[in-house]
Design a protein around this motif. Structure first.
Motif, PDB file in Angstrom:
ATOM      1  N   ALA A   9       0.834  -1.207   0.000  1.00 59.05           N
ATOM      2  CA  ALA A   9       0.000   0.000   0.000  1.00 59.05           C
ATOM      3  C   ALA A   9       0.866   1.253   0.000  1.00 59.05           C
ATOM      4  CB  ALA A   9      -0.934  -0.013   1.201  1.00 59.05           C
ATOM      5  N   GLN A  10       1.941   1.243   0.782  1.00 59.12           N
ATOM      6  CA  GLN A  10       2.848   2.389   0.816  1.00 59.12           C
ATOM      7  C   GLN A  10       3.533   2.581  -0.535  1.00 59.12           C
ATOM      8  OE1 GLN A  10       5.494   1.526   4.041  1.00 59.12           O
ATOM      9  NE2 GLN A  10       4.043   2.129   5.639  1.00 59.12           N
ATOM     10  N   ARG A  11       3.932   1.474  -1.161  1.00 58.16           N
ATOM     11  CA  ARG A  11       4.597   1.556  -2.454  1.00 58.16           C
ATOM     12  C   ARG A  11       3.667   2.158  -3.502  1.00 58.16           C
ATOM     13  NH1 ARG A  11       7.054  -3.977  -4.532  1.00 58.16           N
ATOM     14  NH2 ARG A  11       8.164  -3.675  -2.555  1.00 58.16           N
ATOM     15  N   ILE A  12       2.421   1.714  -3.500  1.00 56.02           N
ATOM     16  CA  ILE A  12       1.456   2.220  -4.474  1.00 56.02           C
ATOM     17  C   ILE A  12       1.127   3.682  -4.192  1.00 56.02           C
ATOM     18  CG2 ILE A  12      -0.923   1.993  -5.295  1.00 56.02           C
ATOM     19  CD1 ILE A  12      -0.622  -1.042  -4.875  1.00 56.02           C
ATOM     20  N   SER A  13       0.994   4.037  -2.925  1.00 52.47           N
ATOM     21  CA  SER A  13       0.694   5.434  -2.572  1.00 52.47           C
ATOM     22  C   SER A  13       1.811   6.369  -3.012  1.00 52.47           C
ATOM     23  CB  SER A  13       0.471   5.554  -1.056  1.00 52.47           C
ATOM     24  OG  SER A  13      -0.684   4.859  -0.666  1.00 52.47           O
ATOM     25  N   ARG A  14       3.053   5.951  -2.798  1.00 55.91           N
ATOM     26  CA  ARG A  14       4.189   6.782  -3.236  1.00 55.91           C
ATOM     27  C   ARG A  14       4.188   6.925  -4.747  1.00 55.91           C
ATOM     28  NH1 ARG A  14       7.090   3.841   0.779  1.00 55.91           N
ATOM     29  NH2 ARG A  14       7.890   2.424  -0.816  1.00 55.91           N
ATOM     30  N   ALA A  15       3.876   5.833  -5.453  1.00 52.01           N
ATOM     31  CA  ALA A  15       3.849   5.885  -6.915  1.00 52.01           C
ATOM     32  C   ALA A  15       2.767   6.841  -7.398  1.00 52.01           C
ATOM     33  CB  ALA A  15       3.622   4.484  -7.482  1.00 52.01           C
ATOM     34  N   LYS A  16       1.601   6.798  -6.766  1.00 51.67           N
ATOM     35  CA  LYS A  16       0.506   7.681  -7.182  1.00 51.67           C
ATOM     36  C   LYS A  16       0.853   9.141  -6.921  1.00 51.67           C
ATOM     37  CE  LYS A  16      -2.893   5.503  -5.041  1.00 51.67           C
ATOM     38  NZ  LYS A  16      -4.267   5.114  -4.647  1.00 51.67           N
ATOM     39  N   ARG A  17       1.527   9.401  -5.814  1.00 51.12           N
ATOM     40  CA  ARG A  17       1.946  10.783  -5.538  1.00 51.12           C
ATOM     41  C   ARG A  17       2.951  11.253  -6.589  1.00 51.12           C
ATOM     42  NH1 ARG A  17       1.969   9.013  -0.099  1.00 51.12           N
ATOM     43  NH2 ARG A  17       4.248   8.757  -0.133  1.00 51.12           N
ATOM     44  N   THR A  18       3.822  10.347  -7.007  1.00 48.67           N
ATOM     45  CA  THR A  18       4.848  10.706  -7.990  1.00 48.67           C
ATOM     46  C   THR A  18       4.234  11.120  -9.320  1.00 48.67           C
ATOM     47  OG1 THR A  18       6.450   9.210  -6.969  1.00 48.67           O
ATOM     48  CG2 THR A  18       6.866   9.857  -9.253  1.00 48.67           C
ATOM     49  N   VAL A  19       3.183  10.420  -9.746  1.00 51.37           N
ATOM     50  CA  VAL A  19       2.604  10.697 -11.063  1.00 51.37           C
ATOM     51  C   VAL A  19       1.422  11.654 -10.986  1.00 51.37           C
ATOM     52  CG1 VAL A  19       3.336   8.448 -11.920  1.00 51.37           C
ATOM     53  CG2 VAL A  19       1.016   8.716 -11.006  1.00 51.37           C
ATOM     54  N   ALA A  20       1.125  12.165  -9.784  1.00 53.42           N
ATOM     55  CA  ALA A  20      -0.026  13.068  -9.642  1.00 53.42           C
ATOM     56  C   ALA A  20       0.115  14.261 -10.594  1.00 53.42           C
ATOM     57  CB  ALA A  20      -0.124  13.559  -8.199  1.00 53.42           C
ATOM     58  N   GLY A  21      -0.926  14.502 -11.364  1.00 56.93           N
ATOM     59  CA  GLY A  21      -0.939  15.642 -12.277  1.00 56.93           C
ATOM     60  C   GLY A  21      -0.200  15.433 -13.572  1.00 56.93           C
ATOM     61  N   ALA A  22       0.406  14.240 -13.760  1.00 60.10           N
ATOM     62  CA  ALA A  22       1.142  14.011 -15.009  1.00 60.10           C
ATOM     63  C   ALA A  22       0.185  13.945 -16.187  1.00 60.10           C
ATOM     64  CB  ALA A  22       1.929  12.700 -14.914  1.00 60.10           C
ATOM     65  N   ARG A  23       0.548  14.598 -17.266  1.00 56.64           N
ATOM     66  CA  ARG A  23      -0.248  14.573 -18.491  1.00 56.64           C
ATOM     67  C   ARG A  23       0.679  14.254 -19.659  1.00 56.64           C
ATOM     68  NH1 ARG A  23      -3.501  14.254 -15.303  1.00 56.64           N
ATOM     69  NH2 ARG A  23      -5.431  15.439 -14.967  1.00 56.64           N
ATOM     70  N   PHE A  24       0.139  13.626 -20.679  1.00 59.95           N
ATOM     71  CA  PHE A  24       0.945  13.260 -21.828  1.00 59.95           C
ATOM     72  C   PHE A  24       0.406  13.987 -23.059  1.00 59.95           C
ATOM     73  CE2 PHE A  24       1.549   9.804 -18.857  1.00 59.95           C
ATOM     74  CZ  PHE A  24       2.918   9.619 -18.915  1.00 59.95           C
ATOM     75  N   ASP A  25       1.123  15.028 -23.483  1.00 64.14           N
ATOM     76  CA  ASP A  25       0.698  15.779 -24.660  1.00 64.14           C
ATOM     77  C   ASP A  25       1.476  15.357 -25.907  1.00 64.14           C
ATOM     78  OD1 ASP A  25       3.147  16.750 -23.963  1.00 64.14           O
ATOM     79  OD2 ASP A  25       2.492  18.828 -23.658  1.00 64.14           O
ATOM     80  N   ARG A  26       2.278  14.296 -25.756  1.00 59.37           N
ATOM     81  CA  ARG A  26       2.956  13.706 -26.908  1.00 59.37           C
ATOM     82  C   ARG A  26       3.070  12.203 -26.636  1.00 59.37           C
ATOM     83  NH1 ARG A  26       6.778  16.549 -24.039  1.00 59.37           N
ATOM     84  NH2 ARG A  26       8.526  15.367 -23.192  1.00 59.37           N
ATOM     85  N   PRO A  27       3.330  11.421 -27.666  1.00 58.11           N
ATOM     86  CA  PRO A  27       3.363   9.977 -27.477  1.00 58.11           C
ATOM     87  C   PRO A  27       4.318   9.562 -26.362  1.00 58.11           C
ATOM     88  CG  PRO A  27       3.429  10.511 -29.808  1.00 58.11           C
ATOM     89  CD  PRO A  27       3.553  11.808 -29.065  1.00 58.11           C
ATOM     90  N   GLY A  28       3.881   8.635 -25.529  1.00 59.26           N
ATOM     91  CA  GLY A  28       4.721   8.160 -24.441  1.00 59.26           C
ATOM     92  C   GLY A  28       5.775   7.184 -24.946  1.00 59.26           C
ATOM     93  N   ASP A  29       6.605   6.722 -24.037  1.00 58.13           N
ATOM     94  CA  ASP A  29       7.701   5.820 -24.372  1.00 58.13           C
ATOM     95  C   ASP A  29       7.201   4.382 -24.336  1.00 58.13           C
ATOM     96  OD1 ASP A  29      10.051   4.530 -24.781  1.00 58.13           O
ATOM     97  OD2 ASP A  29      10.988   5.137 -22.906  1.00 58.13           O
TER      98      ASP A  29
END
Length: 381
Positions: free
Chosen positions: A139-159
């Motif tokens: 749960a802690q690992r997933i919570s940290r991951a979600k905080r890391t990507v919070a607000g991330a948007r992809f305006d060009r093709p991802g990798d």
């Protein structure tokens, strides 16, 4: 209860909540709550529109959480404007979630966990059991991951390459606990292949199918590891092999070779051989040469040394192995195998025993220990 259906609907439901204004972490939490409720309610009262039901329940869970959080005044407009239940958008947000969960700022373990949760629709408890860690840790690992990507948007093709690496990691976890991660990785990769027209996506899917086709033959009735050369090939899944080879041929025909296509080509050559003795090792070495060119990976070079030993004899394999760092995982096991093939039984037994001591996987350790014992028995006889 159709767990596969629930998992397949998860990405789209998260995407709808995000487009309505929820941040990713809150949307993902709300959808997980809705999935738990579905498991409880659907067996007795299945909905006519499963996705619409999940969207409605998840959105209400999100709004309940927003109302309870009095410090987030910016969400008041959302709370006052709950959409009426009805048909949901057909927009597929799965691809966006793949790239989000494979965000370059995440560690591989965090990216895998977030992918299994957000794209795969697994619960934190299921993921924790699969990785044999406490639920609180996961749960802690997933919570940290979600905080890391919070607000991330992809305006060009991802990798795409990063997404494929994450899916490959999931597949290599195989099976533990109550979640078959190999089968889950295949399901997720099929979804990615349907959304992305890329030969390496097809290459990875083919590789997974070809490896998965041999799964039941990899262990005996007692659970002991069975090496490829000793597997009963009649136990291989010929339908999966045919599908994998067909997908691979389509990818290779596009003439945009990548490492997963090359790995799949090696797996296809193994699958094509009626017996271990009929394996086309010369062609396998050629594919490993391509992999070395593409990746320059020490692990690829190690596998190439095994193939060279089969194609050109054990001494040629040992010469190729001598060029590599002996601290590489499985280096000692490969050396033991090639020494045995070359007739140096005493050294082979010693190396098998050393490799067993170094092995981190229990099944591999047991197999290497049995190899050492088998040779020592021959030496004493």
């Amino acid at each position: 209860m159709d767990g596969t259906l629930l998992r397949s609907l998860t990405p789209g439901v998260i995407g709808i909540l995000v487009r309505r204004g929820a941040d990713f972490a809150a949307a993902e939490d709300a959808v997980q709550d809705a999935l738990v409720e579905a498991v409880r309610v659907w067996p007795d009262d299945p909905p006519r529109d499963p996705k619409g039901w999940l969207v409605t329940v998840a959105w209400r869970r999100f709004l309940d959480a927003a109302r309870a959080d009095t410090t987030r005044r910016r969400r008041e407009d959302l709370v006052d404007g709950e959409p009426e239940p009805g048909p949901v958008s057909g927009v597929d947000d799965t691809l966006w979630l793949y790239f989000l969960c494979a965000h370059p700022s995440l560690t591989p373990s965090s990216a895998v966990a977030l992918t299994l949760r957000a794209v795969g629709g697994l619960t934190t408890r299921q993921i924790a059991r699969a990785y044999l860690v406490p639920e609180a840790t996961m749960a802690q690992r997933i919570s940290r991951a979600k905080r890391t990507v919070a607000g991330a948007r992809f305006d060009r093709p991802g990798d795409v390459a990063t997404v494929l690496r994450v899916l490959y990691l999931v597949f290599n976890e195989g099976y533990s606990g109550d979640v078959d991660l190999a089968a889950e990785a295949i399901r997720l990769t099929r979804g990615l292949a349907a959304a992305v027209d890329h030969p390496e996506v097809s290459g990875l899917l083919a590789l997974m199918l070809l490896h998965h086709a041999r799964r039941t033959a990899r262990t005996d009735a007692d659970g002991a590891l069975v090496p490829l050369a000793e597997q009963v090939r009649g136990r291989w899944d010929t339908a999966l092999i045919a599908e994998g080879v067909g997908i691979l041929q389509g990818a290779l025909a596009r003439d945009r070779l990548g490492e997963f296509q090359a790995q799949a080509a090696v797996a296809a050559l193994h699958a094509d051989a009626p017996t271990a003795e009929e394996t086309d090792w010369v062609q396998i070495v050629e594919w490993y040469d391509e992999l070395v060119r593409l990746t320059d990976s020490p692990v690829v070079r190690l596998n190439r040394a095994v193939a060279v030993g089969e194609a050109d004899g054990p001494r040629a394999g040992l010469a190729a192995l001598a060029e590599l760092d002996d601290s590489l995982p499985r280096h000692t096991a490969v050396a033991a195998y090639l020494r045995e093939r070359d007739g140096d039984l005493a050294e082979a037994a010693r190396l098998y025993a050393e490799a067993a001591r170094r092995a981190t996987d229990l099944a591999e350790r047991d197999h290497l220990t049995r190899c050492a014992a088998r040779i020592n028995t021959r030496l004493r006889g």
